[in-house]
Motif scaffolding. Structure first.
Motif, mmCIF file in Angstrom:
data_model
loop_
_atom_site.group_PDB
_atom_site.id
_atom_site.type_symbol
_atom_site.label_atom_id
_atom_site.label_comp_id
_atom_site.label_asym_id
_atom_site.label_seq_id
_atom_site.Cartn_x
_atom_site.Cartn_y
_atom_site.Cartn_z
ATOM 1 N N ILE A 1 0.833 -1.199 0.000
ATOM 2 C CA ILE A 1 0.000 0.000 0.000
ATOM 3 C C ILE A 1 0.872 1.255 0.000
ATOM 4 O O ILE A 1 0.589 2.225 -0.711
ATOM 5 C CB ILE A 1 -0.973 0.000 1.196
ATOM 6 C CG1 ILE A 1 -1.922 -1.195 1.083
ATOM 7 C CG2 ILE A 1 -1.747 1.302 1.293
ATOM 8 C CD1 ILE A 1 -2.700 -1.263 -0.220
ATOM 9 N N THR A 2 1.957 1.248 0.766
ATOM 10 C CA THR A 2 2.879 2.382 0.775
ATOM 11 C C THR A 2 3.457 2.602 -0.617
ATOM 12 O O THR A 2 3.529 3.741 -1.099
ATOM 13 C CB THR A 2 4.000 2.153 1.806
ATOM 14 O OG1 THR A 2 3.402 2.016 3.096
ATOM 15 C CG2 THR A 2 4.998 3.292 1.823
ATOM 16 N N ALA A 3 3.839 1.528 -1.296
ATOM 17 C CA ALA A 3 4.375 1.636 -2.657
ATOM 18 C C ALA A 3 3.312 2.174 -3.614
ATOM 19 O O ALA A 3 3.614 2.998 -4.476
ATOM 20 C CB ALA A 3 4.882 0.281 -3.136
ATOM 21 N N TYR A 4 2.077 1.728 -3.444
ATOM 22 C CA TYR A 4 0.995 2.226 -4.297
ATOM 23 C C TYR A 4 0.859 3.740 -4.156
ATOM 24 O O TYR A 4 0.823 4.456 -5.141
ATOM 25 C CB TYR A 4 -0.335 1.537 -3.954
ATOM 26 C CG TYR A 4 -1.498 2.212 -4.627
ATOM 27 C CD1 TYR A 4 -1.754 1.978 -5.973
ATOM 28 C CD2 TYR A 4 -2.298 3.113 -3.943
ATOM 29 C CE1 TYR A 4 -2.790 2.625 -6.630
ATOM 30 C CE2 TYR A 4 -3.338 3.764 -4.590
ATOM 31 C CZ TYR A 4 -3.579 3.516 -5.926
ATOM 32 O OH TYR A 4 -4.599 4.172 -6.554
ATOM 33 N N PHE A 5 0.792 4.238 -2.919
ATOM 34 C CA PHE A 5 0.627 5.673 -2.722
ATOM 35 C C PHE A 5 1.858 6.445 -3.170
ATOM 36 O O PHE A 5 1.744 7.549 -3.698
ATOM 37 C CB PHE A 5 0.270 6.000 -1.271
ATOM 38 C CG PHE A 5 -1.180 5.753 -0.981
ATOM 39 C CD1 PHE A 5 -2.158 6.576 -1.519
ATOM 40 C CD2 PHE A 5 -1.575 4.689 -0.196
ATOM 41 C CE1 PHE A 5 -3.499 6.353 -1.284
ATOM 42 C CE2 PHE A 5 -2.908 4.454 0.050
ATOM 43 C CZ PHE A 5 -3.880 5.283 -0.495
ATOM 44 N N ARG A 6 3.031 5.875 -3.032
ATOM 45 C CA ARG A 6 4.252 6.548 -3.480
ATOM 46 C C ARG A 6 4.285 6.650 -5.002
ATOM 47 O O ARG A 6 4.670 7.665 -5.561
ATOM 48 C CB ARG A 6 5.484 5.794 -2.996
ATOM 49 C CG ARG A 6 6.786 6.507 -3.348
ATOM 50 C CD ARG A 6 8.040 5.770 -2.888
ATOM 51 N NE ARG A 6 7.927 5.162 -1.580
ATOM 52 C CZ ARG A 6 7.965 3.838 -1.358
ATOM 53 N NH1 ARG A 6 8.095 2.987 -2.358
ATOM 54 N NH2 ARG A 6 7.862 3.351 -0.144
ATOM 55 N N ASN A 7 3.846 5.606 -5.702
ATOM 56 C CA ASN A 7 3.958 5.570 -7.158
ATOM 57 C C ASN A 7 2.750 6.111 -7.909
ATOM 58 O O ASN A 7 2.896 6.574 -9.032
ATOM 59 C CB ASN A 7 4.226 4.135 -7.617
ATOM 60 C CG ASN A 7 5.566 3.648 -7.128
ATOM 61 O OD1 ASN A 7 6.549 4.370 -7.173
ATOM 62 N ND2 ASN A 7 5.607 2.436 -6.616
ATOM 63 N N MET B 1 -1.450 11.470 3.646
ATOM 64 C CA MET B 1 -1.363 10.097 3.190
ATOM 65 C C MET B 1 0.018 9.496 3.387
ATOM 66 O O MET B 1 0.238 8.354 3.100
ATOM 67 C CB MET B 1 -1.747 9.983 1.705
ATOM 68 C CG MET B 1 -3.174 10.382 1.424
ATOM 69 S SD MET B 1 -4.394 9.453 2.376
ATOM 70 C CE MET B 1 -4.102 7.811 1.766
ATOM 71 N N ARG B 2 0.954 10.277 3.890
ATOM 72 C CA ARG B 2 2.293 9.742 4.105
ATOM 73 C C ARG B 2 2.305 8.861 5.344
ATOM 74 O O ARG B 2 1.606 9.127 6.289
ATOM 75 C CB ARG B 2 3.284 10.892 4.284
ATOM 76 C CG ARG B 2 3.465 11.664 3.029
ATOM 77 C CD ARG B 2 4.435 12.763 3.268
ATOM 78 N NE ARG B 2 4.481 13.596 2.091
ATOM 79 C CZ ARG B 2 5.574 14.106 1.600
ATOM 80 N NH1 ARG B 2 6.711 13.901 2.186
ATOM 81 N NH2 ARG B 2 5.536 14.838 0.522
ATOM 82 N N PRO B 3 3.146 7.821 5.351
ATOM 83 C CA PRO B 3 3.248 6.982 6.540
ATOM 84 C C PRO B 3 3.716 7.809 7.721
ATOM 85 O O PRO B 3 4.520 8.715 7.571
ATOM 86 C CB PRO B 3 4.297 5.930 6.182
ATOM 87 C CG PRO B 3 4.508 6.037 4.711
ATOM 88 C CD PRO B 3 4.036 7.383 4.277
ATOM 89 N N SER B 4 3.206 7.492 8.894
ATOM 90 C CA SER B 4 3.625 8.241 10.085
ATOM 91 C C SER B 4 4.817 7.596 10.749
ATOM 92 O O SER B 4 5.219 6.535 10.447
ATOM 93 C CB SER B 4 2.493 8.344 11.072
ATOM 94 O OG SER B 4 1.948 7.080 11.341
#
Length: 112
Positions: free
Chosen positions: A95-101, A109-112
Motif C-alpha cells: 500500500i505504501t508503494a501504491y501511494f508513493r507511485n 497520506m504519508r506513513p507516520s
C-alpha cells in the motif's frame, strides 16, 4: 506504520477517489470490479456482478497497481464492497508503494 487517527467522517484513514480496474476472488468465484476509493487501511469496490462473500469473508483482489491483495469484507451493499487490508508488513509495504507511485505527495497520506 499506518496512521490510526480518525478523519472528520470517523474513518481511520483519508480516502482518495479512484477508478482502478480489478478482479475479486472469493472461494471459486471470480468477478470483475472497480476500486472507487482507497486509503491506507482499505478500499471501496464497485462490483460488476454478484459474489457470495459476506461480512468477515476473506477475498483476494488483483490489479496491476496493487498486485494481489488479501482483504476482509467489512460491508456489502448496493453492489459495493468495503474491504479492509490485512495488516501484515508485506501488505503495508504494498500500500505504501501504491501511494508513493500512483498518488504522489497527497496530504495526510504519508506513513507516520
Amino acid at each position: 506504520m499506518l496512521a490510526a487517527q480518525q478523519s472528520a467522517d470517523g474513518r481511520r484513514a483519508q480516502r482518495i477517489r479512484c477508478h482502478i480496474r480489478a478482479s475479486l476472488k472469493f472461494l471459486t468465484q471470480t468477478l470483475d470490479c472497480r476500486i472507487i476509493d482507497i486509503s491506507r487501511t482499505g478500499m471501496a469496490v464497485q462490483l460488476h456482478g454478484w459474489i457470495e462473500a459476506k461480512r468477515g469473508s476473506t477475498v483476494t483482489l488483483t490489479c496491476a497497481e496493487l498486485g494481489h491483495v488479501e482483504c476482509t469484507v467489512r460491508w456489502y451493499r448496493a453492489g459495493k464492497l468495503g474491504l479492509e487490508f490485512e495488516q501484515t508488513s508485506n501488505m503495508v509495504a504494498q500500500i505504501t508503494a501504491y501511494f508513493r507511485n500512483f498518488h504522489r505527495d497527497p496530504k495526510n497520506m504519508r506513513p507516520s
